[in-house]
Design an enzyme around this catalytic site. Sequence first.
Site, short mmCIF file in Angstrom:
data_model
loop_
_atom_site.label_atom_id
_atom_site.label_comp_id
_atom_site.label_asym_id
_atom_site.label_seq_id
_atom_site.Cartn_x
_atom_site.Cartn_y
_atom_site.Cartn_z
N GLU A 1 3.30 -4.99 12.41
CA GLU A 1 2.17 -3.87 12.07
C GLU A 1 1.15 -4.60 11.20
OE1 GLU A 1 1.89 -0.53 9.62
OE2 GLU A 1 -0.32 -1.04 10.88
N ASN B 1 0.37 -1.33 0.38
CA ASN B 1 0.11 -0.14 0.24
C ASN B 1 0.93 1.11 -0.49
OD1 ASN B 1 0.20 -1.01 2.73
ND2 ASN B 1 -1.17 0.29 3.47
N CYS C 1 -3.22 1.20 6.16
CA CYS C 1 -3.92 1.04 7.22
C CYS C 1 -4.39 1.63 8.75
CB CYS C 1 -2.65 -0.04 8.53
SG CYS C 1 -1.43 0.77 8.74
N GLU D 1 7.05 -0.01 17.27
CA GLU D 1 8.27 0.71 16.60
C GLU D 1 8.11 2.11 15.90
OE1 GLU D 1 10.04 -0.99 12.77
OE2 GLU D 1 8.89 -2.59 13.75
O1 TXE Z 1 -0.99 -8.40 2.60
P1 TXE Z 1 0.10 -10.00 3.89
P2 TXE Z 1 -1.56 -8.55 1.41
C1 TXE Z 1 -3.88 -6.00 4.80
C2 TXE Z 1 -6.08 -5.35 3.60
C3 TXE Z 1 -5.06 -7.00 3.08
C4 TXE Z 1 -4.99 -7.83 3.55
C5 TXE Z 1 -3.47 -8.78 2.51
O2 TXE Z 1 -6.47 -6.05 4.78
O3 TXE Z 1 -6.07 -7.16 2.00
O4 TXE Z 1 -3.51 -7.56 4.34
O5 TXE Z 1 -2.51 -7.86 1.39
C6 TXE Z 1 4.10 -11.35 2.58
N1 TXE Z 1 5.56 -15.35 4.99
N2 TXE Z 1 -2.59 -4.94 4.65
O6 TXE Z 1 -1.59 -9.71 0.43
O7 TXE Z 1 -0.48 -11.07 2.72
C7 TXE Z 1 3.67 -10.39 0.94
O8 TXE Z 1 4.68 -11.06 -0.12
C8 TXE Z 1 6.12 -14.42 5.15
C9 TXE Z 1 -2.63 -4.34 5.70
O9 TXE Z 1 -0.70 -7.46 0.47
O10 TXE Z 1 -0.19 -9.29 4.40
C10 TXE Z 1 4.43 -9.00 1.56
O11 TXE Z 1 5.50 -9.10 0.72
N3 TXE Z 1 5.64 -13.38 4.41
C11 TXE Z 1 -0.95 -4.02 5.27
C12 TXE Z 1 4.01 -9.17 2.27
O12 TXE Z 1 3.93 -10.27 3.44
C13 TXE Z 1 4.97 -13.06 3.74
C14 TXE Z 1 -0.72 -3.38 4.42
C15 TXE Z 1 2.32 -8.43 2.87
O13 TXE Z 1 1.47 -9.07 2.49
C16 TXE Z 1 3.84 -14.31 4.10
C17 TXE Z 1 -0.99 -4.38 3.26
C18 TXE Z 1 4.39 -15.21 4.54
N4 TXE Z 1 3.93 -16.59 4.49
C19 TXE Z 1 -2.26 -5.36 3.11
N5 TXE Z 1 2.38 -14.52 3.40
C20 TXE Z 1 -1.16 -2.57 6.93
N6 TXE Z 1 -0.73 -2.83 7.75
O14 TXE Z 1 -0.64 -2.34 6.34
C21 TXE Z 1 2.49 -13.19 2.57
N7 TXE Z 1 3.99 -12.22 2.88
#
Ligand code: TXE
Length: 485
Positions: A252, A154, A286, A466
């Site tokens: 986070e 994001n 977020c 953090e």
């Molecule tokens: O995030 P993911 P996604 C929320 C938002 C979104 C949901 C999923 O609701 O729809 O999370 O988003 C890596 N082991 N937020 O799919 O899956 C992945 O490659 C290690 C809130 O993008 O959490 C990416 O680099 N790493 C959030 C990172 O984790 C893994 C912002 C985030 O992916 C992994 C974004 C694993 N098993 C989404 N699986 C905020 N708090 O700002 C995935 N990744």
Amino acid sequence: MLKQMLTINNFINNEHVPPVSGQYFDTYEPAKGTPHAHIPDSTPADVDLAFAAASTAFQTWSKTPRAQRAAILYRIADLIDARLDEFARAESKDQGKPVELARTVDIPRAASNFRFFAGRILHGVEESGDLAGVGFSYVQRMPVGVAALISPWNLPLYLLTWKIAPCIACGNTAICKPSEFTSLTAYMLCSVLKEAGLPAGVVNMVFGTGLGAGQALVEHPKIPLISFTGGTVTGAKILTASAPLFKKTSMELGGKNANIVFADCDFEQALRTTVRSSFANQGEICLCGSRIFVERPIYERFVRGLVDEARKLKVGDPALKDTNLGALVSKEHWQKVVGYVDLAKKEGGTIECGGKRPEALQPEFENGYFLEPTIITGLTPQCRVMREEIFGPVVTIYPFDTEEEVVGYANDSNYGLSCSIWTENGRRQRRVAGAIQAGTVWVNTWMARDLRMPFGGMKQSGLGREGGNHSLDFYTELKTICLAD
Ligand code: TXE
């Protein structure tokens, strides 16, 4: 003639190298729905190469004087500033956000992250004291080792550098795994790190999926530190995988933040800021205030006002300066968000505006993942749409009558990341802010980030903090040394 697509390669030991498997996948331009770059589909073999580089570099970098580390971080910040427009255009193209948002928020904040922690490490003082009858104790703050920095799609550069800066400032080395949806600015950062004189292997980038590269980082037995920003579901998987290895983790995660508007608020300011806190970055922050609670005397006026303002927002080409909302990050995410709009109708909600693709898009954007700003009324706080993180330009508005009632609504959530409160009553500001269960509470403002302060979530919004000294505490180990007289 078809434009040659960019091929991104991993960055290990300050050199770009292809993935061991030779496998790539395409990443898409959200506004057009077309592929624009090939991304390495990295595997544990690539993580092993990056670890070898990072662990070798750690031997020297961890002993590099803080003033030298700080000087390099300041140079990185200056180089990001010098390439502001290039980074902003790339972030906008890769993530779908308006270029103006990238130029005024994302990229400047990336430079600030490096500048802030460069300064922070220069003036640290540690605890010490006499131990009566024994001698003298003092604390030594030590780097931890090779850190895994896993970042989301994001705010790609903004959140990745929020991890890199304190990590290397404290003398650690890093293996970064940006989101597979948004790898472009992380790739561009590599040349900045090298030009700034960062030694080889201090920061390495392994691009690819969560299950391919991310999981290998999390499970690596010699990586003691994980800083993760992303979804709560993924956060739980990472904690489960890393717990047996007793890794330090900073998580986070998601949010479903309340935005509480009292009748005595500065109405115009509350309305104007709520437009931003509802729809900035297509609602893909977020910290967005997606659950709006308005005191009944101004409820109808506020709903009408927000609908009128939402309808004025320009949704379209993110490369245009006057665009307010660009495209959602991926087709799958667009479908997830629209799914919640459909669910809201089933749960008895009224779609006051939005909820669909904009009509008058130029032909080149007809396959883009656009969604109009969407306002929903008529739901109850028990509805899924008011409880689950949607992470799109979708907000709900709900009336309340008493302070106690609205604090109850706000806290009745699995999340606890942030909250905004709008009231001119000073004692109420302190009372309500004190009662809210969230890591950050803003009063009469939103998204004002103070890098010196702890940042993070309660409940399922995260683990740890953090920011300021909290980052230094996370990215170092403290050792107490006692010297006998
Ligand atoms: O995030 P993911 P996604 C929320 C938002 C979104 C949901 C999923 O609701 O729809 O999370 O988003 C890596 N082991 N937020 O799919 O899956 C992945 O490659 C290690 C809130 O993008 O959490 C990416 O680099 N790493 C959030 C990172 O984790 C893994 C912002 C985030 O992916 C992994 C974004 C694993 N098993 C989404 N699986 C905020 N708090 O700002 C995935 N990744």
